[in-house]
Design a protein around this motif. Sequence first.
Motif, PDB file in Angstrom:
ATOM      1  N   ARG A   7       1.129  -0.626  -0.508  1.00  0.00           N
ATOM      2  CA  ARG A   7       0.213  -0.027  -0.042  1.00  0.00           C
ATOM      3  C   ARG A   7       0.906   0.948  -0.044  1.00  0.00           C
ATOM      4  O   ARG A   7       1.800   1.070   0.792  1.00  0.00           O
ATOM      5  N   TYR A   8       0.461   2.464  -0.188  1.00  0.00           N
ATOM      6  CA  TYR A   8       1.809   3.195  -1.075  1.00  0.00           C
ATOM      7  C   TYR A   8       0.464   4.615  -0.512  1.00  0.00           C
ATOM      8  O   TYR A   8      -0.586   4.501  -1.429  1.00  0.00           O
ATOM      9  N   TYR A   9       0.628   5.557   0.033  1.00  0.00           N
ATOM     10  CA  TYR A   9       0.171   6.824  -0.153  1.00  0.00           C
ATOM     11  C   TYR A   9       0.976   7.904  -0.735  1.00  0.00           C
ATOM     12  O   TYR A   9       1.830   7.812  -0.558  1.00  0.00           O
ATOM     13  N   ILE A  10       0.058   8.417  -1.724  1.00  0.00           N
ATOM     14  CA  ILE A  10       0.688   9.482  -2.446  1.00  0.00           C
ATOM     15  C   ILE A  10       0.244  10.494  -2.276  1.00  0.00           C
ATOM     16  O   ILE A  10      -1.134  11.033  -1.677  1.00  0.00           O
ATOM     17  N   GLY A  11       0.928  11.699  -2.146  1.00  0.00           N
ATOM     18  CA  GLY A  11       0.225  13.252  -1.714  1.00  0.00           C
ATOM     19  C   GLY A  11       0.126  13.862  -2.843  1.00  0.00           C
ATOM     20  O   GLY A  11       0.647  13.714  -3.827  1.00  0.00           O
ATOM     21  N   PRO A  12      -0.457  14.495  -2.513  1.00  0.00           N
ATOM     22  CA  PRO A  12      -1.202  15.439  -3.729  1.00  0.00           C
ATOM     23  C   PRO A  12      -0.657  16.163  -4.985  1.00  0.00           C
ATOM     24  O   PRO A  12      -0.606  15.867  -5.809  1.00  0.00           O
ATOM     25  N   THR A  15       2.326  13.139  -7.597  1.00  0.00           N
ATOM     26  CA  THR A  15       1.732  11.970  -8.581  1.00  0.00           C
ATOM     27  C   THR A  15       2.243  11.735  -9.393  1.00  0.00           C
ATOM     28  O   THR A  15       3.235  10.595  -9.768  1.00  0.00           O
ATOM     29  N   GLU A  16       3.172  12.757 -10.117  1.00  0.00           N
ATOM     30  CA  GLU A  16       3.653  12.195 -11.150  1.00  0.00           C
ATOM     31  C   GLU A  16       4.923  11.411 -11.149  1.00  0.00           C
ATOM     32  O   GLU A  16       5.731  10.581 -11.607  1.00  0.00           O
ATOM     33  N   GLU A  17       5.314  11.693  -9.760  1.00  0.00           N
ATOM     34  CA  GLU A  17       6.655  10.977  -9.016  1.00  0.00           C
ATOM     35  C   GLU A  17       6.237   9.811  -8.910  1.00  0.00           C
ATOM     36  O   GLU A  17       7.312   8.615  -9.276  1.00  0.00           O
ATOM     37  N   ALA A  19       4.013   8.180 -10.830  1.00  0.00           N
ATOM     38  CA  ALA A  19       3.803   7.057 -11.630  1.00  0.00           C
ATOM     39  C   ALA A  19       5.720   7.151 -12.069  1.00  0.00           C
ATOM     40  O   ALA A  19       5.180   5.791 -13.175  1.00  0.00           O
ATOM     41  N   GLN A  20       6.539   8.110 -12.232  1.00  0.00           N
ATOM     42  CA  GLN A  20       8.057   7.665 -12.481  1.00  0.00           C
ATOM     43  C   GLN A  20       8.374   6.231 -11.954  1.00  0.00           C
ATOM     44  O   GLN A  20       8.923   5.291 -12.837  1.00  0.00           O
ATOM     45  N   TYR A  21       7.882   6.509 -10.555  1.00  0.00           N
ATOM     46  CA  TYR A  21       8.218   4.519  -9.774  1.00  0.00           C
ATOM     47  C   TYR A  21       7.124   3.668  -9.741  1.00  0.00           C
ATOM     48  O   TYR A  21       8.294   3.008  -9.903  1.00  0.00           O
ATOM     49  N   ALA A  22       6.868   3.995 -10.457  1.00  0.00           N
ATOM     50  CA  ALA A  22       5.994   2.378 -10.937  1.00  0.00           C
ATOM     51  C   ALA A  22       6.650   1.971 -12.601  1.00  0.00           C
ATOM     52  O   ALA A  22       6.071   1.373 -12.683  1.00  0.00           O
ATOM     53  N   ARG A  23       6.841   2.723 -13.382  1.00  0.00           N
ATOM     54  CA  ARG A  23       7.589   3.100 -14.701  1.00  0.00           C
ATOM     55  C   ARG A  23       8.842   2.346 -14.129  1.00  0.00           C
ATOM     56  O   ARG A  23       9.042   1.393 -14.975  1.00  0.00           O
ATOM     57  N   ASN A  24       9.760   2.531 -13.163  1.00  0.00           N
ATOM     58  CA  ASN A  24      10.800   1.829 -12.860  1.00  0.00           C
ATOM     59  C   ASN A  24      10.657   1.035 -12.434  1.00  0.00           C
ATOM     60  O   ASN A  24      11.569  -0.771 -12.243  1.00  0.00           O
ATOM     61  N   GLY A  25       9.613   0.865 -11.844  1.00  0.00           N
ATOM     62  CA  GLY A  25       9.025  -0.684 -10.560  1.00  0.00           C
ATOM     63  C   GLY A  25       8.828  -1.409 -11.795  1.00  0.00           C
ATOM     64  O   GLY A  25       9.422  -2.355 -11.609  1.00  0.00           O
ATOM     65  N   GLY A  26       8.447  -1.206 -12.692  1.00  0.00           N
ATOM     66  CA  GLY A  26       8.453  -2.368 -14.363  1.00  0.00           C
ATOM     67  C   GLY A  26       9.158  -3.348 -14.089  1.00  0.00           C
ATOM     68  O   GLY A  26       9.312  -4.288 -14.902  1.00  0.00           O
ATOM     69  N   GLU A  27      10.228  -2.756 -14.655  1.00  0.00           N
ATOM     70  CA  GLU A  27      11.847  -3.179 -14.757  1.00  0.00           C
ATOM     71  C   GLU A  27      12.793  -3.831 -13.975  1.00  0.00           C
ATOM     72  O   GLU A  27      12.995  -4.944 -13.674  1.00  0.00           O
ATOM     73  N   ALA A  28      12.241  -3.097 -12.602  1.00  0.00           N
ATOM     74  CA  ALA A  28      13.387  -3.751 -11.148  1.00  0.00           C
ATOM     75  C   ALA A  28      12.366  -4.359 -10.134  1.00  0.00           C
ATOM     76  O   ALA A  28      13.418  -5.128  -9.966  1.00  0.00           O
ATOM     77  N   ILE A  29      11.675  -4.395 -10.038  1.00  0.00           N
ATOM     78  CA  ILE A  29      10.933  -6.047 -10.094  1.00  0.00           C
ATOM     79  C   ILE A  29      11.193  -7.133  -9.869  1.00  0.00           C
ATOM     80  O   ILE A  29      11.467  -8.255  -9.078  1.00  0.00           O
TER      81      ILE A  29
END
Length: 64
Positions: A7-12, A15-17, A19-29
């Motif tokens: 679970r992640y809490y995203i500050g208001p 959101t763009e940060e 989104a970048q984390y999620a794109r990077n996670g698709g490779e790192a995970i």
Amino acid sequence: MLTRVSRYYIGPIKTEEFAQYARNGGEAIPRCGADLIGYSAPHDSSSRLVYGIYKVPSLAGRGT
């Protein structure tokens, strides 16, 4: 095979940060031995919770 939910809490203003984390996670995970199923987030902006869903082969560490 186990399913893990993070679970992640995203500050208001973050959101763009995230989104970048999620794109990077698709490779790192996958490099860490897990299968990324995806992220689940509400379509409206009333909630700031996002869930990451992964499959892991076992509770044992990688390579054991």
